[in-house]
Each structure stands twice: as structure tokens, then as C-alpha cells.
Design a protein around this motif. Structure first.
Motif, PDB file in Angstrom:
ATOM      1  N   THR B  47       0.654  -1.232  -0.006  1.00 58.37           N
ATOM      2  CA  THR B  47       0.050  -0.064   0.070  1.00 58.37           C
ATOM      3  C   THR B  47       0.894   1.313  -0.204  1.00 58.37           C
ATOM      4  O   THR B  47       0.722   2.118  -0.711  1.00 58.37           O
ATOM      5  CB  THR B  47      -0.770   0.153   1.316  1.00 58.37           C
ATOM      6  N   ASP B  48       1.867   1.385   0.917  1.00 64.75           N
ATOM      7  CA  ASP B  48       2.755   2.350   1.047  1.00 64.75           C
ATOM      8  C   ASP B  48       3.358   2.809  -0.451  1.00 64.75           C
ATOM      9  O   ASP B  48       3.606   3.792  -0.785  1.00 64.75           O
ATOM     10  CB  ASP B  48       3.885   2.461   2.091  1.00 64.75           C
ATOM     11  N   GLU B  49       3.958   1.640  -1.075  1.00 62.40           N
ATOM     12  CA  GLU B  49       4.815   1.662  -2.354  1.00 62.40           C
ATOM     13  C   GLU B  49       3.932   2.246  -3.499  1.00 62.40           C
ATOM     14  O   GLU B  49       4.328   3.036  -4.004  1.00 62.40           O
ATOM     15  CB  GLU B  49       5.449   0.310  -2.647  1.00 62.40           C
ATOM     16  N   ALA B  50       2.494   1.792  -3.441  1.00 64.10           N
ATOM     17  CA  ALA B  50       1.589   2.029  -4.454  1.00 64.10           C
ATOM     18  C   ALA B  50       1.211   3.464  -4.116  1.00 64.10           C
ATOM     19  O   ALA B  50       1.350   4.318  -5.126  1.00 64.10           O
ATOM     20  CB  ALA B  50       0.360   1.382  -4.327  1.00 64.10           C
ATOM     21  N   LYS B  51       1.160   4.053  -2.872  1.00 65.30           N
ATOM     22  CA  LYS B  51       1.027   5.650  -2.511  1.00 65.30           C
ATOM     23  C   LYS B  51       1.943   6.395  -3.305  1.00 65.30           C
ATOM     24  O   LYS B  51       2.042   7.447  -3.533  1.00 65.30           O
ATOM     25  CB  LYS B  51       0.459   5.686  -1.160  1.00 65.30           C
ATOM     26  N   ALA B  52       3.370   5.946  -2.841  1.00 61.63           N
ATOM     27  CA  ALA B  52       4.424   6.645  -3.394  1.00 61.63           C
ATOM     28  C   ALA B  52       4.463   6.645  -4.913  1.00 61.63           C
ATOM     29  O   ALA B  52       4.707   7.740  -5.257  1.00 61.63           O
ATOM     30  CB  ALA B  52       5.794   5.896  -2.748  1.00 61.63           C
ATOM     31  N   VAL B  53       4.111   5.696  -5.485  1.00 60.54           N
ATOM     32  CA  VAL B  53       3.744   5.997  -7.113  1.00 60.54           C
ATOM     33  C   VAL B  53       2.939   7.150  -7.428  1.00 60.54           C
ATOM     34  O   VAL B  53       3.100   7.807  -8.441  1.00 60.54           O
ATOM     35  CB  VAL B  53       3.715   4.556  -7.479  1.00 60.54           C
ATOM     36  N   LEU B  54       1.868   7.005  -6.691  1.00 60.59           N
ATOM     37  CA  LEU B  54       0.807   7.795  -7.056  1.00 60.59           C
ATOM     38  C   LEU B  54       1.270   9.405  -6.638  1.00 60.59           C
ATOM     39  O   LEU B  54       1.118  10.162  -7.281  1.00 60.59           O
ATOM     40  CB  LEU B  54      -0.617   7.791  -6.169  1.00 60.59           C
ATOM     41  N   ASP B  55       2.063   9.229  -5.534  1.00 59.74           N
ATOM     42  CA  ASP B  55       2.607  10.857  -5.501  1.00 59.74           C
ATOM     43  C   ASP B  55       3.497  11.343  -6.486  1.00 59.74           C
ATOM     44  O   ASP B  55       3.488  12.357  -6.918  1.00 59.74           O
ATOM     45  CB  ASP B  55       3.584  10.614  -4.133  1.00 59.74           C
ATOM     46  N   GLU B  56       4.123  10.418  -7.063  1.00 55.91           N
ATOM     47  CA  GLU B  56       4.936  10.629  -8.207  1.00 55.91           C
ATOM     48  C   GLU B  56       4.408  11.024  -9.397  1.00 55.91           C
ATOM     49  O   GLU B  56       4.639  11.864 -10.249  1.00 55.91           O
ATOM     50  CB  GLU B  56       5.860   9.462  -8.395  1.00 55.91           C
ATOM     51  N   LEU B  57       3.190  10.291  -9.538  1.00 60.08           N
ATOM     52  CA  LEU B  57       2.320  10.605 -10.743  1.00 60.08           C
ATOM     53  C   LEU B  57       1.606  11.911 -10.408  1.00 60.08           C
ATOM     54  O   LEU B  57       1.465  12.670 -11.731  1.00 60.08           O
ATOM     55  CB  LEU B  57       1.417   9.339 -10.814  1.00 60.08           C
ATOM     56  N   HIS B  58       1.185  12.401  -9.440  1.00 62.94           N
ATOM     57  CA  HIS B  58       0.859  13.578  -9.212  1.00 62.94           C
ATOM     58  C   HIS B  58       1.900  14.627  -9.404  1.00 62.94           C
ATOM     59  O   HIS B  58       1.484  15.561 -10.161  1.00 62.94           O
ATOM     60  CB  HIS B  58       0.463  13.634  -7.569  1.00 62.94           C
ATOM     61  N   ARG B  59       3.105  14.452  -9.203  1.00 60.23           N
ATOM     62  CA  ARG B  59       4.072  15.409  -9.230  1.00 60.23           C
ATOM     63  C   ARG B  59       4.369  15.576 -10.882  1.00 60.23           C
ATOM     64  O   ARG B  59       4.565  16.698 -11.452  1.00 60.23           O
ATOM     65  CB  ARG B  59       5.427  15.151  -8.752  1.00 60.23           C
ATOM     66  N   LEU B  60       4.332  14.622 -11.639  1.00 64.14           N
ATOM     67  CA  LEU B  60       4.309  14.417 -13.177  1.00 64.14           C
ATOM     68  C   LEU B  60       2.982  15.035 -13.567  1.00 64.14           C
ATOM     69  O   LEU B  60       3.182  15.056 -15.042  1.00 64.14           O
ATOM     70  CB  LEU B  60       4.572  13.245 -13.715  1.00 64.14           C
ATOM     71  N   GLN B  61       1.973  15.348 -12.999  1.00 61.20           N
ATOM     72  CA  GLN B  61       0.704  15.697 -13.841  1.00 61.20           C
ATOM     73  C   GLN B  61       0.151  14.870 -14.540  1.00 61.20           C
ATOM     74  O   GLN B  61      -0.496  15.143 -15.591  1.00 61.20           O
ATOM     75  CB  GLN B  61       0.995  17.338 -14.265  1.00 61.20           C
ATOM     76  N   VAL B  62       0.181  13.764 -14.216  1.00 64.33           N
ATOM     77  CA  VAL B  62      -0.684  12.575 -14.834  1.00 64.33           C
ATOM     78  C   VAL B  62      -2.092  12.927 -14.585  1.00 64.33           C
ATOM     79  O   VAL B  62      -2.465  12.883 -13.152  1.00 64.33           O
ATOM     80  CB  VAL B  62       0.079  11.255 -14.417  1.00 64.33           C
ATOM     81  N   PHE B  63      -3.015  13.156 -15.550  1.00 64.37           N
ATOM     82  CA  PHE B  63      -4.324  13.313 -15.069  1.00 64.37           C
ATOM     83  C   PHE B  63      -5.296  12.190 -14.747  1.00 64.37           C
ATOM     84  O   PHE B  63      -5.980  12.315 -13.948  1.00 64.37           O
ATOM     85  CB  PHE B  63      -5.063  13.975 -16.542  1.00 64.37           C
ATOM     86  N   TYR B  64      -5.015  11.166 -15.343  1.00 66.58           N
ATOM     87  CA  TYR B  64      -5.598   9.844 -15.069  1.00 66.58           C
ATOM     88  C   TYR B  64      -4.929   8.683 -15.026  1.00 66.58           C
ATOM     89  O   TYR B  64      -3.978   8.432 -15.982  1.00 66.58           O
ATOM     90  CB  TYR B  64      -7.112   9.892 -15.553  1.00 66.58           C
ATOM     91  N   ILE B  65      -5.434   7.604 -14.491  1.00 71.52           N
ATOM     92  CA  ILE B  65      -4.950   6.181 -14.478  1.00 71.52           C
ATOM     93  C   ILE B  65      -5.805   5.263 -15.119  1.00 71.52           C
ATOM     94  O   ILE B  65      -6.928   5.369 -14.396  1.00 71.52           O
ATOM     95  CB  ILE B  65      -3.783   5.957 -13.295  1.00 71.52           C
ATOM     96  N   ASN B  66      -5.481   4.294 -15.519  1.00 66.38           N
ATOM     97  CA  ASN B  66      -6.260   3.077 -15.845  1.00 66.38           C
ATOM     98  C   ASN B  66      -5.626   2.033 -14.976  1.00 66.38           C
ATOM     99  O   ASN B  66      -4.853   1.583 -15.330  1.00 66.38           O
ATOM    100  CB  ASN B  66      -6.082   2.648 -17.413  1.00 66.38           C
ATOM    101  N   ILE B  67      -6.683   1.746 -14.192  1.00 62.88           N
ATOM    102  CA  ILE B  67      -6.377   0.555 -13.164  1.00 62.88           C
ATOM    103  C   ILE B  67      -6.944  -0.911 -13.701  1.00 62.88           C
ATOM    104  O   ILE B  67      -8.102  -0.740 -14.134  1.00 62.88           O
ATOM    105  CB  ILE B  67      -6.808   0.827 -11.847  1.00 62.88           C
ATOM    106  N   GLY B  68      -6.129  -1.747 -13.727  1.00 59.00           N
ATOM    107  CA  GLY B  68      -6.609  -3.155 -14.117  1.00 59.00           C
ATOM    108  C   GLY B  68      -5.807  -4.298 -13.291  1.00 59.00           C
ATOM    109  O   GLY B  68      -5.468  -4.055 -12.138  1.00 59.00           O
ATOM    110  N   GLY B  69      -5.755  -5.426 -13.853  1.00 63.70           N
ATOM    111  CA  GLY B  69      -5.120  -6.349 -13.183  1.00 63.70           C
ATOM    112  C   GLY B  69      -4.668  -7.668 -13.919  1.00 63.70           C
ATOM    113  O   GLY B  69      -4.385  -7.264 -14.999  1.00 63.70           O
ATOM    114  N   GLY B  70      -5.240  -8.820 -13.557  1.00 70.62           N
ATOM    115  CA  GLY B  70      -5.804  -9.318 -12.492  1.00 70.62           C
ATOM    116  C   GLY B  70      -7.281  -8.375 -12.133  1.00 70.62           C
ATOM    117  O   GLY B  70      -7.590  -7.630 -13.071  1.00 70.62           O
TER     118      GLY B  70
END
Lengths: 95, 378
Positions: B47-70
Motif C-alpha cells: 500500500t505504501d509503495e503504491a501510494k508513493a507511486v501515486l505521489d510521483e504521478l501527481h508530481r508528473l501531472q498525470v491526469f488519470y490512470i487506468n487501473i486493471g489487473g488481475g
């Protein structure tokens, strides 16, 4: 011959829609609308400057002038801005 | 070709469309699964690692993400991560088979801003759908759509999506898919089947025939203005003078990429293979460093050779098609797509040995069920 642009949008008072984010890119910027989820390309850095300054001016033409866009380019900018208005990336200025 | 398309080919400062597969775990075992999902990988991001990635995407101004899987909703922190992302101003669109959308979850999803849902469905009847997605999966998807409708998702957040991978067996159902979407106030999304993941094997029997490809192209031209395609059918543009709407380019490593559940970054969701592996978000410099400096992405942003397609008049229209489709069918990347509508694909496929084609990696398929064997004493 210098053509003076008289596109109706030039006299409008516009601003970037509050739900729109701009991301600078080498070609200009990406604009993303969080409500409509539309993504639009602003294909020139000058257009980005103008769009960002709309909120500081009473009319579009005033913003163009402040950004030192020569009058002969106003027509092309008016078309681009009208299209951004159509796609709700811009809206009426409220102040 | 426009200057903008040239710009996009040279890459953006950050991806427009980033797919993030949150887990390899899945309740289903679809035969065409692009990520060969089934079992969770113990190395998946915390969870923490995933949140750190989201923090980084926020800094990069990524507008949206497509979540999938699984199946992303299997993760216990699914809502925590989605809410964290939205809180940062990163919109979320997620793909699900719907198994975990009950009435309660539908209400919770409806209450979130900047959230979009894609329910996967590959047939407008249980027989067609379940043959690909597994027993009961049609009913599961329809039930989830019903819960979303009852929760008022569409009224609050706009249409959710019904996401269809077009195959030989459902291509005749496009009108019915549209009718089903209309019935739920949803929007139809259709995408191209790729020979990726478990699809590498299933593709040969499932991919649309030449005649069906023409059918898809005509249908999209006639009725596609309300339909999303992820720009995935640009190889069909060689069929006529009229291009399908969209950017008409392979965005791999240029405007799109994939982060897989263990943090590995690939050029696109359809190329989970070492050859297209650009790095891991756990590496020094994180995702931003990979996006900006990976050698692979740098190469993909260079002008690509038309190779064997150079003399074909349609190259500007189809751009040589899909890199992943070529790669996993064993075709050279600078030649025709296996579904080249100019007829070159079939000849190209006949010229290679299927057994030599690269195998998809990171297989997380569930183990084969034991088959009862009658023990006989000789």
C-alpha cells in the motif's frame, strides 16, 4: 493586406474552466477536463500563454494584445479559442 | 502527418494514458488475459509503495490512470488507493469483471468523484461470453451493471463503460452490445484482441477473420461516434480513405505505458516481456526516471523503420499496425501486422514457425486443475 479579425469570441470574457488542468509539453500543453474527461491538445506555446492569461483580462482580444500576439494572428487564435469554448475547456469569466 | 503526431511520437514529458495493473490475482481465468493473471504475486507493491507511486504521478501531472489487473478489487486496499489517487487529483478509470461490485460497493463507487468503471464483457449472451471469460462471468457482469444502475452511478458520474474485446465469436453482436449499453445508460468500449499473455495461444482461434475486420471498420465508421476504442483499431485504417477517429499511432513508450503489479514498467499493457521492460518503480529515480531516461523508451521514440511495409501505399494510414501483435506472433517488428488488412499478415504468419514466437512472461495463471486419472493395474 492586414485582415482585422472580427470573430465574435474576441469580445467575450473567458477563463479556463475550473475543472480543467493544463500540463506543459514541448509542443504547447495538454488540457484535461476532470468532469467531461476530455483531453485536448493546445498545439502552440503562444496559445497556452493566451489561455493562461484569459482570466486576467476583460476580453479575449485584450488577452491577445497583452500576450503580444500580432493582430494578423488574432483570427487563428479566435478559432482555436472558440473550439476550446465548444469543448468546455473554457467558460465565461465570473469576475 | 501533423506536427502534433510527430511530437507525440517523440514522447511526452509524462504519459497521457498510464495503465497500472494492481494485482495478478483474479477470480477468473479468461483465455485471452493480456497479463496471464490468476495468482497474486508475493512481490506486489505494498500500500505504501503504491501510494508513493501515486505521489510521483501527481508530481508528473498525470491526469488519470487506468487501473486493471488481475481483478483490482481483490486488493484489500483497493478503495484506499483509489481514494488516495482521486484525492491527489489523479482521476481513476478501472477495469473489473464486476464480481466484487455488490449493492454496497456500487454505492461507495458512486460516491467517488473522478471515477470511471469499465465492466469487461465479451458476449451479449452467457454462452458467447463465458466461453472466453469462464462459467458464470456473464451473470456476474450483468449483476454488477445492475448494482451500478440502482446506485445511480450514471446519473452522478456519467456513463460507466462496457468493455468488449472483439473476437471472431462476438463480432456479430456489436449492435447488441450497443443496445445493452443503452439499456444501462452505459457507454460501449470495444478494443482489439492482442496475442498477449494467455492471448498468445488463444489469439489464433479467436482473432477476427479478414472479412470480420472489414465488418468492424464499417461498423465503426457507421456507428462508432459514441463508441470508445482506445484507438486500438488503427491498423484498419488501411481499408479505406477515411481514418477512424483517434491519434493513429502506436503510443507504446511515447504516450502510454504499463506499471505491472510488482512495479515493473513496460512499454504498453500488451507487451509483458523482458524485451519491452523499461525498469521498476522501486529502482532509484522511480517512475519518472524510467519514463524520461529508459533506453527502451528512448528507442521507441525514435522514428521507426517501415521496413518491409515501406513500399506499401497504406503505411501512412496503418503505421504498420501493433508492435505487440507482431512480437507475440513471431513477426518482425518492421513488417506487417499479423492482421494486416492488405493481406500481408497471413503470408507473413505462414512464413514463421509459431513455436519460435517469443513467449509472454510473468505468467501468473492458476495451476491446471488435476484431471482425475483412473489407475489401472496392469
Amino acid at each position: 493586406m492586414t485582415v482585422t479579425a472580427d470573430h465574435p469570441v474576441l469580445d467575450r470574457s473567458l477563463a479556463l474552466h475550473p475543472q480543467v488542468a493544463l500540463r506543459p509539453e514541448p509542443f504547447g500543453a495538454l488540457a484535461y477536463h476532470y468532469d467531461t474527461r476530455r483531453l485536448v491538445f493546445l498545439k502552440h506555446v503562444d496559445l497556452v500563454r493566451v489561455v493562461e492569461s484569459l482570466d486576467d483580462h476583460d476580453t479575449v482580444v485584450a488577452a491577445l494584445t497583452a500576450c503580444r500576439i500580432p493582430p494578423e494572428r488574432h483570427g487563428a487564435f479566435a478559432t482555436a479559442i472558440a473550439s476550446l469554448l465548444d469543448s468546455e475547456m473554457l467558460c465565461d469569466r465570473t469576475r | 502527418m501533423t506536427a502534433l503526431v510527430d511530437q507525440l511520437k517523440g514522447g511526452l514529458d509524462a504519459p497521457i494514458c498510464l495503465t497500472w495493473e494492481l494485482t495478478y490475482a483474479c477470480n477468473l481465468e479468461c483465455v485471452h488475459c493480456l497479463s496471464s493473471s490468476g495468482r497474486r504475486d508475493p512481490r506486489e507493491l505494498t500500500t505504501d509503495e503504491a501510494k508513493a507511486v501515486l505521489d510521483e504521478l501527481h508530481r508528473l501531472q498525470v491526469f488519470y490512470i487506468n487501473i486493471g489487473g488481475g481483478e483490482p478489487m481483490i486488493r484489500r486496499d483497493f478503495f484506499e488507493l483509489v481514494e488516495y489517487s482521486i484525492g491527489l487529483g489523479i482521476g481513476v478509470k478501472f477495469s473489473t469483471n464486476g464480481a466484487f461490485i455488490d449493492a454496497d460497493k456500487a454505492r461507495r463507487l458512486t460516491a467517488l468523484d473522478y471515477l470511471d468503471i469499465q465492466i469487461s464483457l465479451d458476449g451479449t449472451d452467457a454462452v458467447t461470453n463465458d466461453a472466453v471469460r469462464g462459467p458464470g462471468s456473464y451473470d456476474t457482469a450483468i449483476r454488477a451493471m445492475g448494482h451500478l444502475r440502482d446506485a445511480g452511478f450514471v446519473e452522478r458520474n456519467g456513463p460507466f463503460k462496457i468493455s468488449v474485446v472483439v473476437t471472431r465469436h462476438n463480432v456479430d453482436q456489436l449492435d447488441e452490445f450497443q443496445a445493452l449499453a443503452d439499456q444501462y445508460g452505459a457507454q460501449l468500449r470495444i478494443t482489439r484482441l492482442r496475442p498477449s499473455g494467455r492471448g498468445a495461444d488463444a489469439w489464433h482461434d479467436l482473432h477476427p477473420t479478414d472479412a470480420q475486420q472489414r465488418q468492424i471498420y464499417q461498423w465503426l465508421l457507421a456507428k462508432g461516434d459514441r463508441v470508445l476504442t482506445g484507438d486500438s483499431f488503427f491498423h484498419l485504417n488501411a481499408l479505406g480513405d477515411e481514418n477512424l477517429p483517434g491519434l493513429n499511432l502506436c503510443g507504446a513508450g511515447r504516450v502510454v505505458c504499463l506499471i505491472d503489479p510488482v512495479g515493473d514498467v513496460y512499454a504498453c499493457p500488451f507487451v509483458i516481456h523482458d524485451e519491452f521492460h523499461a525498469g521498476n518503480v522501486r529502482d532509484d529515480g522511480g517512475f519518472a526516471h524510467i519514463w524520461r531516461h529508459s533506453e527502451l523508451f528512448h528507442d521507441l521514440r525514435q522514428p521507426q523503420s517501415a521496413g518491409a511495409c515501406a513500399s506499401c501505399g497504406s503505411y501512412d494510414a496503418c503505421q504498420g499496425g501493433c508492435m505487440a501483435a507482431k512480437f507475440f506472433t513471431g513477426l518482425p517488428l518492421d513488417g506487417p501486422d499479423p492482421e494486416c488488412v492488405g493481406g500481408e499478415g497471413e503470408a507473413a504468419l505462414a512464413a514463421v514457425d509459431r513455436a519460435d514466437a517469443p513467449r509472454p512472461m510473468a505468467d501468473h495463471s492458476k495451476p491446471a486443475r488435476p484431471v482425475p486419472v483412473a489407475l489401472v493395474r496392469k
